[in-house]
Enzyme design. Sequence first.
Site, PDB file in Angstrom:
ATOM      1  N   TYR A 255       5.624   2.677   5.969  1.00  0.00           N
ATOM      2  CA  TYR A 255       5.072   4.154   5.658  1.00  0.00           C
ATOM      3  C   TYR A 255       6.294   4.998   6.326  1.00  0.00           C
ATOM      4  CZ  TYR A 255       0.971   2.624   3.920  1.00  0.00           C
ATOM      5  OH  TYR A 255       0.137   1.807   3.159  1.00  0.00           O
TER       6      TYR A 255
ATOM      7  N   ARG B  89       8.790   5.587   3.377  1.00  0.00           N
ATOM      8  CA  ARG B  89       7.914   6.326   2.303  1.00  0.00           C
ATOM      9  C   ARG B  89       8.047   7.903   2.732  1.00  0.00           C
ATOM     10  NH1 ARG B  89       8.291   2.160   1.190  1.00  0.00           N
ATOM     11  NH2 ARG B  89       9.749   3.225   0.079  1.00  0.00           N
TER      12      ARG B  89
ATOM     13  N   ASP C 199       1.780  11.486  -1.581  1.00  0.00           N
ATOM     14  CA  ASP C 199       3.149  12.417  -1.299  1.00  0.00           C
ATOM     15  C   ASP C 199       2.594  13.964  -1.392  1.00  0.00           C
ATOM     16  OD1 ASP C 199       2.745  13.801  -3.837  1.00  0.00           O
ATOM     17  OD2 ASP C 199       3.163  11.706  -4.748  1.00  0.00           O
TER      18      ASP C 199
ATOM     19  N   HIS D  69      -6.879   9.489  -0.591  1.00  0.00           N
ATOM     20  CA  HIS D  69      -6.176   8.364   0.027  1.00  0.00           C
ATOM     21  C   HIS D  69      -5.443   8.400   1.199  1.00  0.00           C
ATOM     22  CE1 HIS D  69      -7.100   5.754  -3.934  1.00  0.00           C
ATOM     23  NE2 HIS D  69      -8.278   6.058  -3.342  1.00  0.00           N
TER      24      HIS D  69
ATOM     25  N   CYS E  46      -0.696   9.394  20.980  1.00  0.00           N
ATOM     26  CA  CYS E  46      -1.426  10.668  20.717  1.00  0.00           C
ATOM     27  C   CYS E  46      -1.212  11.617  21.770  1.00  0.00           C
ATOM     28  CB  CYS E  46      -3.016  10.283  20.493  1.00  0.00           C
ATOM     29  SG  CYS E  46      -4.151  11.841  20.603  1.00  0.00           S
TER      30      CYS E  46
ATOM     31  N   CYS F 170      -5.080  12.006  23.638  1.00  0.00           N
ATOM     32  CA  CYS F 170      -5.645  11.014  24.613  1.00  0.00           C
ATOM     33  C   CYS F 170      -4.622   9.838  24.732  1.00  0.00           C
ATOM     34  CB  CYS F 170      -7.018  10.477  23.530  1.00  0.00           C
ATOM     35  SG  CYS F 170      -6.768   9.273  22.114  1.00  0.00           S
TER      36      CYS F 170
ATOM     37  N   GLY G 252      -2.214  10.067 -14.841  1.00  0.00           N
ATOM     38  CA  GLY G 252      -1.409   9.057 -14.071  1.00  0.00           C
ATOM     39  C   GLY G 252      -2.028   8.259 -13.204  1.00  0.00           C
TER      40      GLY G 252
ATOM     41  N   SER H 178      -4.053   4.063 -13.047  1.00  0.00           N
ATOM     42  CA  SER H 178      -4.389   2.898 -14.009  1.00  0.00           C
ATOM     43  C   SER H 178      -5.742   2.607 -13.906  1.00  0.00           C
ATOM     44  CB  SER H 178      -3.611   1.648 -13.521  1.00  0.00           C
ATOM     45  OG  SER H 178      -3.819   1.404 -12.362  1.00  0.00           O
TER      46      SER H 178
HETATM   47  P1  NAD Z   1      -0.889   2.890 -10.413  1.00  0.00           P
HETATM   48  O1  NAD Z   1       0.362   2.583 -10.240  1.00  0.00           O
HETATM   49  O2  NAD Z   1      -1.793   1.923 -10.376  1.00  0.00           O
HETATM   50  O3  NAD Z   1      -0.832   3.430 -11.995  1.00  0.00           O
HETATM   51  C1  NAD Z   1      -0.036   4.379 -12.635  1.00  0.00           C
HETATM   52  C2  NAD Z   1      -0.465   5.075 -13.813  1.00  0.00           C
HETATM   53  O4  NAD Z   1       0.503   6.072 -14.343  1.00  0.00           O
HETATM   54  C3  NAD Z   1      -0.401   3.848 -15.026  1.00  0.00           C
HETATM   55  O5  NAD Z   1      -1.630   4.009 -15.825  1.00  0.00           O
HETATM   56  C4  NAD Z   1       1.042   4.560 -15.796  1.00  0.00           C
HETATM   57  O6  NAD Z   1       0.663   4.380 -17.162  1.00  0.00           O
HETATM   58  C5  NAD Z   1       0.973   6.063 -15.610  1.00  0.00           C
HETATM   59  N1  NAD Z   1       2.021   6.591 -15.476  1.00  0.00           N
HETATM   60  C6  NAD Z   1       3.187   6.241 -15.054  1.00  0.00           C
HETATM   61  N2  NAD Z   1       4.211   6.960 -15.350  1.00  0.00           N
HETATM   62  C7  NAD Z   1       3.675   8.207 -15.852  1.00  0.00           C
HETATM   63  C8  NAD Z   1       4.095   9.259 -16.224  1.00  0.00           C
HETATM   64  N3  NAD Z   1       5.460   9.750 -16.297  1.00  0.00           N
HETATM   65  N4  NAD Z   1       3.262  10.306 -16.817  1.00  0.00           N
HETATM   66  C9  NAD Z   1       2.126   9.824 -16.983  1.00  0.00           C
HETATM   67  N5  NAD Z   1       1.312   8.684 -16.634  1.00  0.00           N
HETATM   68  C10 NAD Z   1       2.393   7.806 -16.102  1.00  0.00           C
HETATM   69  O7  NAD Z   1      -1.404   4.188  -9.753  1.00  0.00           O
HETATM   70  P2  NAD Z   1      -2.861   4.601  -9.301  1.00  0.00           P
HETATM   71  O8  NAD Z   1      -3.923   4.444 -10.275  1.00  0.00           O
HETATM   72  O9  NAD Z   1      -2.740   5.946  -8.623  1.00  0.00           O
HETATM   73  O10 NAD Z   1      -3.216   3.671  -8.002  1.00  0.00           O
HETATM   74  C11 NAD Z   1      -2.082   3.251  -7.103  1.00  0.00           C
HETATM   75  C12 NAD Z   1      -2.595   3.331  -5.502  1.00  0.00           C
HETATM   76  O11 NAD Z   1      -1.341   3.434  -4.911  1.00  0.00           O
HETATM   77  C13 NAD Z   1      -3.354   4.714  -5.338  1.00  0.00           C
HETATM   78  O12 NAD Z   1      -4.339   4.456  -4.523  1.00  0.00           O
HETATM   79  C14 NAD Z   1      -2.186   5.841  -4.783  1.00  0.00           C
HETATM   80  O13 NAD Z   1      -3.011   6.257  -3.459  1.00  0.00           O
HETATM   81  C15 NAD Z   1      -1.111   4.673  -4.208  1.00  0.00           C
HETATM   82  N6  NAD Z   1       0.288   5.009  -4.581  1.00  0.00           N
HETATM   83  C16 NAD Z   1       0.542   6.474  -4.385  1.00  0.00           C
HETATM   84  C17 NAD Z   1       1.758   6.890  -4.669  1.00  0.00           C
HETATM   85  C18 NAD Z   1       2.220   8.395  -4.582  1.00  0.00           C
HETATM   86  O14 NAD Z   1       1.561   9.084  -3.701  1.00  0.00           O
HETATM   87  N7  NAD Z   1       3.213   9.015  -5.086  1.00  0.00           N
HETATM   88  C19 NAD Z   1       2.627   6.248  -5.280  1.00  0.00           C
HETATM   89  C20 NAD Z   1       2.362   4.791  -5.693  1.00  0.00           C
HETATM   90  C21 NAD Z   1       1.003   4.537  -5.225  1.00  0.00           C
END
Ligand code: NAD
Length: 236
Positions: free
Chosen positions: A53, A56, A91, A108, A138, A141, A176, A178
């Site tokens: 993290y 990230r 993010d 999340h 912290c 605490c 965006g 899945s």
């Molecule tokens: P996922 O990676 O499971 O799915 C990504 C989806 O985005 C796919 O369906 C794909 O087709 C689509 N995609 C990819 N590029 C795209 C674009 N340019 N335009 C439109 N669609 C696009 O992501 P999720 O469903 O968000 O689940 C992943 C988990 O991981 C979440 O819980 C999230 O919190 C976390 N995560 C967060 C980040 C971030 O904060 N940026 C990055 C990765 C994962």
Amino acid sequence: MAKVLILSGAGLSAESGISTFREADGLWEKHRVEDVCSAGCLDTNGEATRAFYDARRTDLKDKKPNHAHKVLVELKQKYPQEISILTQNIDDLFEKAGIKPQEIVHLHGFLPQLRCRECEEIYEIAYVKQAEFNHGACPKCFGELRPNIVFFGESAPLYEKLTSELNECDMIVVIGTSGNVLDVTYFAQLCDYSILNNLEPSSAIDDKYFTKVYYAKATEAIDTIAELIEEFLENA
Ligand code: NAD
């Protein structure tokens, strides 16, 4: 007045250079999720989890919002009461595009924050590593701090907000994601009008339940989507 719920996932930030999760073969930035993003990781694999993290978070510093974030923030500012933005993303690209903290729900968690494992106090640390903030303890605490992120298998308190928004909204816009974490097909069935935008079909989403489906980059689909949202709100 009608209500619109905008629900985004990793794909929204993909064009800003932040890797999505599923597209990397179940790896997130070369790490196995179960090693660094699952409930219990902090106790069984604390050092690697914090390092993951930290990386990230520091990586976020130079990332910029893309056209899709900007259009969504403009819409929210134009229709503050009608539009709700909820994101699975941890993010801060919506914030960098100008949204205020009270105008967005990070379902999340949020990378630029730490949370105390004892007293639950939340601290804003921007892009620094966890250990650089008050030596990782912290300030209130002296409890152990952790990333303010919901790990897989942990409860997500803000899902309560998602449920109440789903109960109220007339239109849902899914961008965006899945659908592996949140059942967006079911959400679409709760609304009169629904829009899905992903790069490609997902096995976890049944797109026939959506009114409109766009398989395209979010930055390319967003202007059409914004027009449909405005049209819906103006005619409701
Ligand atoms: P996922 O990676 O499971 O799915 C990504 C989806 O985005 C796919 O369906 C794909 O087709 C689509 N995609 C990819 N590029 C795209 C674009 N340019 N335009 C439109 N669609 C696009 O992501 P999720 O469903 O968000 O689940 C992943 C988990 O991981 C979440 O819980 C999230 O919190 C976390 N995560 C967060 C980040 C971030 O904060 N940026 C990055 C990765 C994962």
